[in-house]
Write a protein that holds these residues in place. Structure first.
Motif, PDB file in Angstrom:
ATOM      1  N   LYS A   1       0.815  -1.216   0.000  1.00  0.00           N
ATOM      2  CA  LYS A   1       0.000   0.000   0.000  1.00  0.00           C
ATOM      3  C   LYS A   1       0.848   1.265   0.000  1.00  0.00           C
ATOM      4  CE  LYS A   1      -4.173   1.904   2.129  1.00  0.00           C
ATOM      5  NZ  LYS A   1      -5.010   1.611   0.956  1.00  0.00           N
ATOM      6  N   HIS A   2       1.918   1.281   0.786  1.00  0.00           N
ATOM      7  CA  HIS A   2       2.743   2.484   0.889  1.00  0.00           C
ATOM      8  C   HIS A   2       3.554   2.748  -0.376  1.00  0.00           C
ATOM      9  CE1 HIS A   2       5.662  -0.632   2.053  1.00  0.00           C
ATOM     10  NE2 HIS A   2       6.578   0.210   1.601  1.00  0.00           N
ATOM     11  N   GLU A   3       3.614   1.760  -1.280  1.00  0.00           N
ATOM     12  CA  GLU A   3       4.382   1.919  -2.513  1.00  0.00           C
ATOM     13  C   GLU A   3       3.540   2.456  -3.668  1.00  0.00           C
ATOM     14  OE1 GLU A   3       7.643  -1.659  -2.204  1.00  0.00           O
ATOM     15  OE2 GLU A   3       5.573  -2.198  -2.723  1.00  0.00           O
ATOM     16  N   LEU A   4       2.232   2.505  -3.514  1.00  0.00           N
ATOM     17  CA  LEU A   4       1.373   2.969  -4.596  1.00  0.00           C
ATOM     18  C   LEU A   4       1.593   4.454  -4.863  1.00  0.00           C
ATOM     19  CD1 LEU A   4      -1.997   1.193  -3.684  1.00  0.00           C
ATOM     20  CD2 LEU A   4      -0.124   0.340  -5.100  1.00  0.00           C
ATOM     21  N   LEU A   5       1.487   4.826  -6.122  1.00  0.00           N
ATOM     22  CA  LEU A   5       1.612   6.233  -6.502  1.00  0.00           C
ATOM     23  C   LEU A   5       0.313   6.987  -6.271  1.00  0.00           C
ATOM     24  CD1 LEU A   5       3.518   5.826  -9.899  1.00  0.00           C
ATOM     25  CD2 LEU A   5       4.493   6.241  -7.631  1.00  0.00           C
ATOM     26  N   TYR A   6      -0.807   6.257  -6.298  1.00  0.00           N
ATOM     27  CA  TYR A   6      -2.124   6.871  -6.104  1.00  0.00           C
ATOM     28  C   TYR A   6      -3.112   5.764  -5.749  1.00  0.00           C
ATOM     29  CZ  TYR A   6      -6.510   9.321  -6.947  1.00  0.00           C
ATOM     30  OH  TYR A   6      -7.766   9.868  -6.780  1.00  0.00           O
TER      31      TYR A   6
ATOM     32  N   ASP B   1     -11.814   4.136  -6.586  1.00  0.00           N
ATOM     33  CA  ASP B   1     -12.053   3.796  -7.992  1.00  0.00           C
ATOM     34  C   ASP B   1     -10.796   3.373  -8.745  1.00  0.00           C
ATOM     35  OD1 ASP B   1     -14.892   4.577  -8.020  1.00  0.00           O
ATOM     36  OD2 ASP B   1     -14.115   6.614  -7.753  1.00  0.00           O
ATOM     37  N   PHE B   2      -9.657   3.959  -8.403  1.00  0.00           N
ATOM     38  CA  PHE B   2      -8.433   3.740  -9.178  1.00  0.00           C
ATOM     39  C   PHE B   2      -7.222   3.564  -8.266  1.00  0.00           C
ATOM     40  CE2 PHE B   2     -11.200   6.421 -11.797  1.00  0.00           C
ATOM     41  CZ  PHE B   2     -11.228   5.710 -12.993  1.00  0.00           C
ATOM     42  N   LEU B   3      -6.190   2.942  -8.814  1.00  0.00           N
ATOM     43  CA  LEU B   3      -4.887   2.947  -8.180  1.00  0.00           C
ATOM     44  C   LEU B   3      -3.839   3.098  -9.279  1.00  0.00           C
ATOM     45  CD1 LEU B   3      -3.243  -0.014  -8.584  1.00  0.00           C
ATOM     46  CD2 LEU B   3      -5.029  -0.768  -7.025  1.00  0.00           C
ATOM     47  N   ALA B   4      -2.688   3.618  -8.898  1.00  0.00           N
ATOM     48  CA  ALA B   4      -1.580   3.777  -9.832  1.00  0.00           C
ATOM     49  C   ALA B   4      -0.323   3.217  -9.208  1.00  0.00           C
ATOM     50  CB  ALA B   4      -1.379   5.247 -10.209  1.00  0.00           C
ATOM     51  N   VAL B   5       0.496   2.552 -10.025  1.00  0.00           N
ATOM     52  CA  VAL B   5       1.722   1.927  -9.536  1.00  0.00           C
ATOM     53  C   VAL B   5       2.906   2.370 -10.398  1.00  0.00           C
ATOM     54  CG1 VAL B   5       0.513  -0.096  -8.660  1.00  0.00           C
ATOM     55  CG2 VAL B   5       1.428  -0.127 -10.999  1.00  0.00           C
ATOM     56  N   TYR B   6       4.100   2.155  -9.862  1.00  0.00           N
ATOM     57  CA  TYR B   6       5.337   2.386 -10.606  1.00  0.00           C
ATOM     58  C   TYR B   6       5.729   1.098 -11.308  1.00  0.00           C
ATOM     59  CZ  TYR B   6      10.323   2.957 -11.516  1.00  0.00           C
ATOM     60  OH  TYR B   6      11.561   2.991 -12.107  1.00  0.00           O
ATOM     61  N   LYS B   7       5.869   1.146 -12.638  1.00  0.00           N
ATOM     62  CA  LYS B   7       6.365  -0.003 -13.396  1.00  0.00           C
ATOM     63  C   LYS B   7       7.849   0.180 -13.666  1.00  0.00           C
ATOM     64  CE  LYS B   7       6.807  -0.980 -17.722  1.00  0.00           C
ATOM     65  NZ  LYS B   7       8.021  -1.854 -17.732  1.00  0.00           N
ATOM     66  N   ALA B   8       8.650  -0.749 -13.204  1.00  0.00           N
ATOM     67  CA  ALA B   8      10.089  -0.659 -13.396  1.00  0.00           C
ATOM     68  C   ALA B   8      10.496  -1.168 -14.778  1.00  0.00           C
ATOM     69  CB  ALA B   8      10.805  -1.465 -12.312  1.00  0.00           C
ATOM     70  N   VAL B   9      11.678  -0.797 -15.206  1.00  0.00           N
ATOM     71  CA  VAL B   9      12.250  -1.311 -16.449  1.00  0.00           C
ATOM     72  C   VAL B   9      12.427  -2.825 -16.339  1.00  0.00           C
ATOM     73  CG1 VAL B   9      14.370  -1.347 -17.836  1.00  0.00           C
ATOM     74  CG2 VAL B   9      13.424   0.816 -17.055  1.00  0.00           C
ATOM     75  N   GLY B  10      12.164  -3.547 -17.417  1.00  0.00           N
ATOM     76  CA  GLY B  10      12.359  -4.995 -17.442  1.00  0.00           C
ATOM     77  C   GLY B  10      11.183  -5.801 -16.955  1.00  0.00           C
ATOM     78  N   VAL B  11      10.110  -5.117 -16.545  1.00  0.00           N
ATOM     79  CA  VAL B  11       8.909  -5.792 -16.056  1.00  0.00           C
ATOM     80  C   VAL B  11       7.814  -5.668 -17.111  1.00  0.00           C
ATOM     81  CG1 VAL B  11       7.117  -5.785 -14.273  1.00  0.00           C
ATOM     82  CG2 VAL B  11       9.502  -5.332 -13.660  1.00  0.00           C
ATOM     83  N   ASN B  12       7.119  -6.762 -17.382  1.00  0.00           N
ATOM     84  CA  ASN B  12       6.020  -6.730 -18.341  1.00  0.00           C
ATOM     85  C   ASN B  12       4.774  -6.121 -17.724  1.00  0.00           C
ATOM     86  OD1 ASN B  12       7.160  -7.983 -20.708  1.00  0.00           O
ATOM     87  ND2 ASN B  12       7.109  -9.935 -19.619  1.00  0.00           N
TER      88      ASN B  12
END
Length: 301
Positions: A78-83, A87-98
């Motif tokens: 939960k503490h790692e979510l960007l938003y 209704d919505f959530l946003a996450v950080y997608k790292a390089v090399g991850v599909n």
């Protein structure tokens, strides 16, 4: 690589992993179990993740082989979510991850990790991938938490009402501080796109953020959402992205393209926005001062 074989009378009734060992003797039992666990096994074109499942004669078994170093057990806390809201959530997608599952992989993708998070907070809806980032691109990804939210953001994306901001690093020095590319895109091969009069309309606005050491930092705002749009439009402008060798970029440790922010109007007129930090590799390659990060903003690793 995808290996395919059919169960005959000799393997019928065996556990899936035992039968697969007979079908694919070049693989170890450990490798087979890893493929099954990571979502790379289909029986009759249906995903199966239980190694002890019994197979029957005539079953078609397909194993998608993935490099061991791509097995990254991605988890979102939960503490790692960007938003996040209801209704919505946003996450950080790292390089090399599909972004989403492939014939080789379910576990370790953003789609799967978000679904696990949603289950952990008591939601029953699946994770719905409404937009994607290339495997080599980092940054913001939004996910709707329910069907109505999915319909809303999907429509906004189609209508061009989701504001996206990307940061990129290119070689050379543009003559202009800002410019717009209005050039239709079409598929030119299985994995590449190009400018074509027969393609779909595509428009991107570019601005120079800083220069130094032969590298220019670019802000890109796509006004449409075509596959590889920013990558192709920058290459078309004569400035392929560093690390994007598919489109003429010089080699680098990663493709220097990052989805910095996404913003749209949600239910009840609420402004929804998420901003993603840069990773160390991107920052180290950037001109000094080009990407001034606000005080207290963490760098993603």
């Amino acid at each position: 690589m995808i290996l395919t074989a059919r169960i005959d009378a000799e393997q019928a009734g065996l556990r899936l992993d035992d039968a697969a060992k007979l079908l694919f003797p070049q693989l170890s039992k450990g490798e087979i179990r890893r493929v099954i666990d990571w979502g790379g096994c289909n029986i009759n074109q249906v995903l199966v993740r239980v190694a002890s499942r019994q197979v029957k004669e005539g079953d078609e078994v397909a194993l998608g082989l993935m490099e061991a170093d791509r097995c990254i057990d991605l988890v979102y806390q939960k503490h790692e979510l960007l938003y996040e809201d209801k209704d919505f959530l946003a996450v950080y997608k790292a390089v090399g991850v599909n972004s989403q599952r492939t014939p080789y992989q379910l576990k370790g993708t953003v789609e799967y990790a978000v679904e696990c998070y949603m289950k952990s907070i008591g939601l029953r809806d699946p994770s719905r991938v409404v937009h994607r980032l290339d495997r080599g691109t980092s940054g913001v990804m939004f996910f709707p938490k329910h069907k109505q939210a999915a319909t809303l953001i999907s429509n906004l994306l189609k209508e061009g009402k989701v504001q996206k901001t990307y940061w990129a690093l290119v070689s050379g020095s543009p003559d202009q501080q800002s410019w717009k590319v209005d050039a239709p895109l079409d598929r030119v091969s299985k994995f590449r796109y190009g400018v074509s009069l027969r393609g779909k309309p595509a428009r991107t606005v570019f601005n120079v953020l800083g220069e130094g050491g032969g590298v220019t930092a670019i802000e890109a705002k796509p006004l449409t959402g075509r596959t590889h749009q920013i990558r192709v439009h920058l290459a078309h402008s004569g400035f392929p992205i560093i690390g994007d060798e598919s489109y003429g970029g010089i080699p680098a440790s990663r493709m220097m393209l990052h989805c910095r922010a996404m913003r749209f109007t949600g239910p009840r007129g609420k402004i929804i926005e998420a901003v993603a930090p840069l990773d160390a590799e991107f920052l180290e390659a950037a001109p000094e001062g080009a990407f001034e990060q606000p005080d207290g903003e963490a760098t993603a690793y």
